[in-house]
Design a protein around this motif. Structure first.
Motif, mmCIF file in Angstrom:
data_model
loop_
_atom_site.group_PDB
_atom_site.id
_atom_site.type_symbol
_atom_site.label_atom_id
_atom_site.label_comp_id
_atom_site.label_asym_id
_atom_site.label_seq_id
_atom_site.Cartn_x
_atom_site.Cartn_y
_atom_site.Cartn_z
ATOM 1 N N ALA A 32 -28.076 -14.690 -17.674
ATOM 2 C CA ALA A 32 -26.857 -14.016 -17.211
ATOM 3 C C ALA A 32 -25.603 -14.485 -17.940
ATOM 4 N N ILE A 33 -25.713 -15.544 -18.724
ATOM 5 C CA ILE A 33 -24.547 -16.089 -19.423
ATOM 6 C C ILE A 33 -24.356 -15.353 -20.744
ATOM 7 N N ASP A 34 -23.189 -14.836 -20.970
ATOM 8 C CA ASP A 34 -22.865 -14.105 -22.196
ATOM 9 C C ASP A 34 -22.302 -15.101 -23.223
ATOM 10 N N PHE A 35 -23.195 -15.701 -24.004
ATOM 11 C CA PHE A 35 -22.756 -16.712 -24.966
ATOM 12 C C PHE A 35 -21.956 -16.101 -26.103
ATOM 13 N N GLY A 36 -22.176 -14.842 -26.411
ATOM 14 C CA GLY A 36 -21.365 -14.185 -27.423
ATOM 15 C C GLY A 36 -19.910 -14.108 -27.005
ATOM 16 N N ARG A 37 -19.686 -13.740 -25.740
ATOM 17 C CA ARG A 37 -18.314 -13.684 -25.230
ATOM 18 C C ARG A 37 -17.704 -15.079 -25.137
ATOM 19 N N LEU A 38 -18.501 -16.057 -24.692
ATOM 20 C CA LEU A 38 -17.993 -17.429 -24.611
ATOM 21 C C LEU A 38 -17.572 -17.940 -25.987
ATOM 22 N N ASP A 56 -2.029 -30.893 -32.210
ATOM 23 C CA ASP A 56 -2.863 -30.570 -31.056
ATOM 24 C C ASP A 56 -3.781 -29.447 -31.493
ATOM 25 N N LEU A 57 -4.986 -29.814 -31.898
ATOM 26 C CA LEU A 57 -5.866 -28.850 -32.552
ATOM 27 C C LEU A 57 -7.200 -28.794 -31.829
ATOM 28 N N PRO A 58 -7.403 -27.809 -30.962
ATOM 29 C CA PRO A 58 -8.693 -27.698 -30.268
ATOM 30 C C PRO A 58 -9.834 -27.504 -31.262
ATOM 31 N N ALA A 59 -10.992 -28.011 -30.908
ATOM 32 C CA ALA A 59 -12.161 -27.876 -31.770
ATOM 33 C C ALA A 59 -12.634 -26.430 -31.819
ATOM 34 N N LEU A 60 -13.177 -26.042 -32.953
ATOM 35 C CA LEU A 60 -13.815 -24.737 -33.097
ATOM 36 C C LEU A 60 -15.157 -24.728 -32.365
ATOM 37 N N PRO A 61 -15.668 -23.554 -32.022
ATOM 38 C CA PRO A 61 -17.001 -23.490 -31.419
ATOM 39 C C PRO A 61 -18.060 -23.975 -32.403
ATOM 40 N N ASP A 62 -18.965 -24.812 -31.924
ATOM 41 C CA ASP A 62 -19.947 -25.372 -32.846
ATOM 42 C C ASP A 62 -21.304 -24.681 -32.711
ATOM 43 N N TYR A 63 -22.309 -25.279 -33.276
ATOM 44 C CA TYR A 63 -23.604 -24.636 -33.497
ATOM 45 C C TYR A 63 -24.334 -24.235 -32.219
ATOM 46 N N ILE A 64 -24.031 -24.906 -31.098
ATOM 47 C CA ILE A 64 -24.825 -24.642 -29.898
ATOM 48 C C ILE A 64 -24.681 -23.194 -29.436
ATOM 49 N N TYR A 65 -23.558 -22.566 -29.756
ATOM 50 C CA TYR A 65 -23.412 -21.140 -29.441
ATOM 51 C C TYR A 65 -24.445 -20.311 -30.195
ATOM 52 N N HIS A 74 -31.270 -17.350 -28.604
ATOM 53 C CA HIS A 74 -32.182 -17.350 -27.458
ATOM 54 C C HIS A 74 -32.064 -16.043 -26.689
ATOM 55 N N GLY A 75 -30.831 -15.572 -26.515
ATOM 56 C CA GLY A 75 -30.627 -14.300 -25.833
ATOM 57 C C GLY A 75 -31.153 -13.108 -26.604
ATOM 58 N N MET A 76 -31.306 -13.267 -27.932
ATOM 59 C CA MET A 76 -31.877 -12.216 -28.773
ATOM 60 C C MET A 76 -33.402 -12.273 -28.792
ATOM 61 N N GLY A 77 -33.976 -13.227 -28.057
ATOM 62 C CA GLY A 77 -35.422 -13.392 -28.055
ATOM 63 C C GLY A 77 -35.932 -14.204 -29.220
ATOM 64 N N ILE A 78 -35.044 -14.961 -29.866
ATOM 65 C CA ILE A 78 -35.388 -15.780 -31.025
ATOM 66 C C ILE A 78 -35.315 -17.251 -30.634
#
Length: 263
Positions: free
Chosen positions: A5-11, A175-184, A190-194
């Motif tokens: 149910a978690i939309d990792f693409g949107r996150l 003040d530089l927030p981190a970019l999204p990393d590999y776990i996304y 995984h959501g693509m069935g891969i």
């Protein structure tokens, strides 16, 4: 809430927006193409990336975000057809110049961005995206890579969301927030069935190799954007306190691969 149910693409998109980082336009990469092209083809990173690839049964390769041919050119002698795709004309010129210098006649260049229509991009046995997947929409990008692969996909994505050391960012005072990393990427796949394979590569950091403060500051500015006089002064004070070996901390990249999956 279930994992499905978690939309990792949107996150990912929300995280990228929160990081408030402006991507470098093609013109910036055009300006650096000649410099990067001269030193791109031999490095520990290249050896480790290629060493993790399986070329069994492969005749063709698509390199997305190819730059001057960092990954695809060392492989071109083992394949029938290699296509380098990049949005920078300067990088593609460097790719073709490097290919000519290596006497390779099976290398093609395509000028396209991740966001463009890839309908005309040929499907290839192997698709790679080396250090090029910090994009506006990672979910769309991963579908494109899978769509264009006949056999296998290999990519690397940043670990930790930082292109330079946290200590340097703190020294500058940003003040530089981190970019999204590999776990996304792993969760979107995984959501693509891969179910991808995961490994890690350590490579030289972007601040490695500077011979003096001016060169070091130029490397920092490349990563962070132009430094103000006050930021440069703070960075210089920090620089003078550091032993030389600590000025080039390595970067870590997640090496993510999978076998072609149908949509």
């Amino acid at each position: 809430m279930s994992l499905a149910a978690i939309d990792f693409g949107r996150l990912y998109r929300d995280h990228l927006a929160a990081a408030k980082r402006n991507p470098k336009p093609a013109s910036v990469w055009d300006a650096r193409a000649a410099e990067l092209g001269r030193k791109a083809l031999k490095s520990r990173y290249v050896d480790e990336f290629i060493g993790r690839m399986d070329l069994a049964g492969a005749r063709t390769l698509l390199d997305v975000g190819c730059g001057p041919g960092t990954i695809c050119l060392p492989l071109a002698g083992r394949l029938e057809r290699v296509i380098g795709l990049d949005f920078s004309r300067g990088m593609l010129d460097a790719l073709q110049e490097n290919a000519a210098g290596l006497e390779l006649d099976n290398v093609e260049a395509l000028q396209l961005a991740w966001e463009d229509d890839w309908a005309a991009v040929p499907a290839c046995d192997i698709v790679v995206a080396s250090r090029s997947t910090t994009v506006a929409d990672l979910e769309v990008a991963l579908h494109k890579l899978n769509d264009k692969a006949k056999r296998r996909v290999y990519l690397t994505h940043l670990v930790g969301g930082r292109f330079i050391d946290d200590a340097v960012i703190e020294a500058v005072g940003r003040d530089l927030p981190a970019l999204p990393d590999y776990i996304y990427a792993v969760n979107i796949l995984h959501g693509m069935g891969i179910h991808p394979r995961l490994d890690y590569i350590a490579s030289e950091g972007r601040l490695t190799g500077a011979t003096d403060f001016d060169e070091f500051a130029a490397h920092v500015a490349w990563a962070l954007g132009e430094l103000s006089a006050a930021e440069r002064e703070r960075l210089h004070a920090w620089y003078l306190r550091q032993p030389a070996p600590s000025l080039g901390a390595p970067m870590r990249w997640a090496f993510i691969s999978w076998d072609k999956q149908p949509d």
